[in-house]
Design an enzyme around this catalytic site. Structure first.
Site, PDB file in Angstrom:
ATOM      1  N   TYR A  16       0.842  -1.194   0.000  1.00  0.00           N
ATOM      2  CA  TYR A  16       0.000   0.000   0.000  1.00  0.00           C
ATOM      3  C   TYR A  16       0.883   1.253   0.000  1.00  0.00           C
ATOM      4  CZ  TYR A  16      -4.020   2.890   1.678  1.00  0.00           C
ATOM      5  OH  TYR A  16      -5.013   3.819   1.825  1.00  0.00           O
ATOM      6  N   CYS A  17       0.602   2.173  -0.923  1.00  0.00           N
ATOM      7  CA  CYS A  17       1.236   3.488  -0.975  1.00  0.00           C
ATOM      8  C   CYS A  17       2.762   3.343  -1.052  1.00  0.00           C
ATOM      9  CB  CYS A  17       0.786   4.316   0.222  1.00  0.00           C
ATOM     10  SG  CYS A  17       1.223   6.063   0.137  1.00  0.00           S
TER      11      CYS A  17
END
Length: 614
Positions: A329-330
């Site tokens: 994520y990210c």
């Protein structure tokens, strides 16, 4: 005295005088706090310098095109005259359509006084006309695109700071509250402002929620599990199974370290971690340490070795499995991409069976408005501050991100907390948003320069980790990319181009909503929808033109991609008995969520004693 209005009694006058005295004392205390913080750091000073240069460039561009300025001024004067005429007609009782109205999504002017009271209606329209003129002036300037973007950002900050809603006498809600409470709202608000300043590193971190209503491990981050491994940088959580059988290949979740991992495990009804466990995955997750000055020399390569690679080795000890599925994520996804490319270059690519990137930038061609803070002069200021301190205070990062949506994430709380004197309501997402992490100098400066500023990750051999040059184009690991259409942090028109890099099979999916809501989108809520397209054309516009919209959450689509392709093999003979934490070679260290996620920035920096959290 107006007819029908009673004169205030002596007691009322004395009460008002006492209240004014208290407001004055709070104001003097606040000014004292501000004077102590008046000298900006290298990072803030470089931003101010860039702002001055941007406005200077705008002034020079306007001087070179006098007709543009004259036309804007003439239009504003014409609008002002028309507004004056409307005001006279409204005062005479004639119904008048407003000359200008707030844009869609502008929630600042919802009080009925802005549309019903001629005084406030005139103030609002005056402000909106001025705002429109500034936007049109900037749009018409002949400046390089990056300079115009920075100018637009700075101008927007100043224009929104000047909004009539941000001042006592021009905000009808605040005026009513002040009269009702005889100014107690201002006393309470000034006191809260002084407290928030004391708890801010630089700028102002407004209190967004009642922090006493939440506790990590008590009512957020509560999915059962255990810490089974830890090093200087991570604690590895293994979650307890909820199915009798599980997929043979474990799932390793790599969350971002710019925020804490529990955005993926916030509440039971929207916990992505809980849902993954319920689908039959043996879920492991890296809980990143909240670093301080002692971790100043940690590098991107250290984050890779002590993070995903160390976690994979620990998972092999815990389960006996030599490969994992990665879910990232990210910025955790940017690290995951670096890791998969590194493993590919060192002939260990098979350690990752599949990799999923959620709202992940690999190609940083358009980082969005956060790029305003990342030109060369500003970056040098950030680097100088980190070189001195050894870290970037996470509260500074949070303040910067809040300015990307300043009306929703700053000014609305400024008005509520400091002008109305209201106590923020409990909200778990905002608790997470203010529970930040520091960023070590050795990692963050390198990341900003090599990724954001120079975009070297997309270059073959552009990044070298532990002596190994990596190339995302050599990655054959199957990849699933999830981006979100309204993301202002990892814009999908940049994340899409990361999906064009690997040579292995790729699935790109575009979710609705933004960076958080578009990811944390549980199926039972049936919200937002998503777009799919089996093709991967050269541009994101072509991809969207050929995409089909689907209803509901993207989570089941991802699960189907995992099972139908055998990355998580659902065949009965391939499933294995559920794995409990501690069953393998790794002993349980402590219950989830562990110590690392509980450490706050003030505790890490020694501003307050470390709490005795279980």
């Amino acid at each position: 005295m107006q007819p029908g209005v009673e004169a205030p009694t002596q007691a009322e006058l004395e009460a008002w005088n006492a209240q004014l005295k208290e407001i004055g004392e709070e104001y003097r205390a606040l000014m004292g706090d501000l004077l102590e913080r008046i000298v900006p750091s290298d990072a803030a000073g470089s931003v101010y310098g860039d702002m001055r240069e941007s406005f200077q460039a705008a002034a020079e561009a306007l001087m070179g095109n006098p007709p543009q300025l004259w036309q804007a001024q003439a239009q504003l004067m014409q609008d002002q005259f028309q507004l004056w005429q409307h005001g006279l007609r409204a005062l005479s009782g004639e119904p008048v359509e407003p000359l200008v109205t707030p844009g869609r999504g502008d929630r600042r002017f919802q009080d009925e006084a802005w549309s019903q009271d001629p005084y406030y209606q005139a103030i609002m329209q005056q402000y909106l006309l001025f705002s429109r003129m500034v936007e049109q002036l900037i749009e018409g300037l002949e400046l390089p695109d990056d300079q115009k973007q920075r100018l637009g950002f700075y101008a927007r900050q100043l224009v929104n700071a000047m909004a009539p809603t941000n001042f006592v006498t021009t905000n009808p809600e605040v005026m009513r509250k002040t009269l009702e409470t005889r100014g107690q709202n201002l006393v309470d608000g000034l006191n809260r402002l002084r407290q928030d300043l004391a708890n801010s590193a630089e700028g102002l971190n407004v209190t967004m929620t009642d922090r006493s209503a939440f506790e990590v491990g008590r009512n957020i981050a509560v999915t059962p599990g255990s810490v089974v491994y830890e090093n200087e940088l991570i604690q590895l959580i293994q979650y307890a199974p909820t199915t009798e059988k599980v997929f043979k290949t474990p799932l390793l979740v790599i969350p971002p370290w710019i925020n804490k991992y529990y955005i993926l495990d916030l509440r039971e009804d929207n916990s992505f971690v809980k849902w993954l466990v319920a689908q039959g995955h043996t879920v492991f997750l890296t809980s990143w340490r909240n670093p301080g000055p002692e971790q100043r020399d940690l590098t991107w390569a250290d984050y890779m070795q002590l993070g995903p690679i160390a976690a994979m080795e620990a998972i092999e000890q815990a389960t006996g499995e030599k490969s994992v599925n990665l879910l990232s994520y990210c910025v955790g996804g940017t690290l995951a991409a670096s890791t998969v490319a590194y493993l590919t270059s060192t002939r260990r690519g098979r350690k990752v069976k599949s990799v999923t990137y959620m709202t992940t930038l690999q190609d940083f061609r358009d980082p969005g408005e956060i790029g305003v803070f990342l030109n060369e002069p500003v970056l040098q200021g950030i680097e100088a501050k980190m070189e001195r301190d050894g870290y970037l205070d996470g509260r500074v990062m949070a303040f910067s991100f809040n300015l990307l949506r300043e009306n929703d994430l700053f000014w609305s709380f400024y008005i509520s907390n400091y002008l109305k004197g209201d106590v923020p309501a409990p909200f778990d997402l905002l608790y997470w948003n203010t529970d930040g992490t520091n960023l070590p100098a050795g990692t963050h400066g390198w990341y900003l320069r090599h990724m954001y500023l120079e975009n070297r990750l997309v270059e073959p051999g552009g990044i070298e980790l532990d002596g190994v040059k990596i190339d995302l184009r050599k990655v054959s690991t199957p990849s699933y990319f999830l981006s979100t259409r309204e993301d202002h942090i990892a814009k999908w028109n940049s994340t899409y181009y990361g999906a064009l890099l690997p040579k292995g099979p790729v699935k790109f999916v575009l979710g609705g909503s933004g960076h958080i809501a578009g990811v944390v989108n549980p199926p039972h809520k049936n919200k937002y929808g998503y777009w799919v397209n089996d093709a991967l054309p050269e541009t994101h516009e072509e991809w969207l033109a050929g995409a089909e919209q689907q209803e509901g959450s993207w989570w089941p689509h991802w699960q189907a991609w995992m099972t139908e392709n055998g990355y998580a093999d659902p065949a009965a003979e391939k499933m294995v008995p559920a794995r409990q934490p501690g069953d393998g070679e790794l002993e349980i260290i402590e219950p989830a969520p562990g110590r690392y996620v509980r450490m706050t920035i003030p505790e890490v920096l020694g501003e307050i004693p470390t709490s005795s959290k279980a």
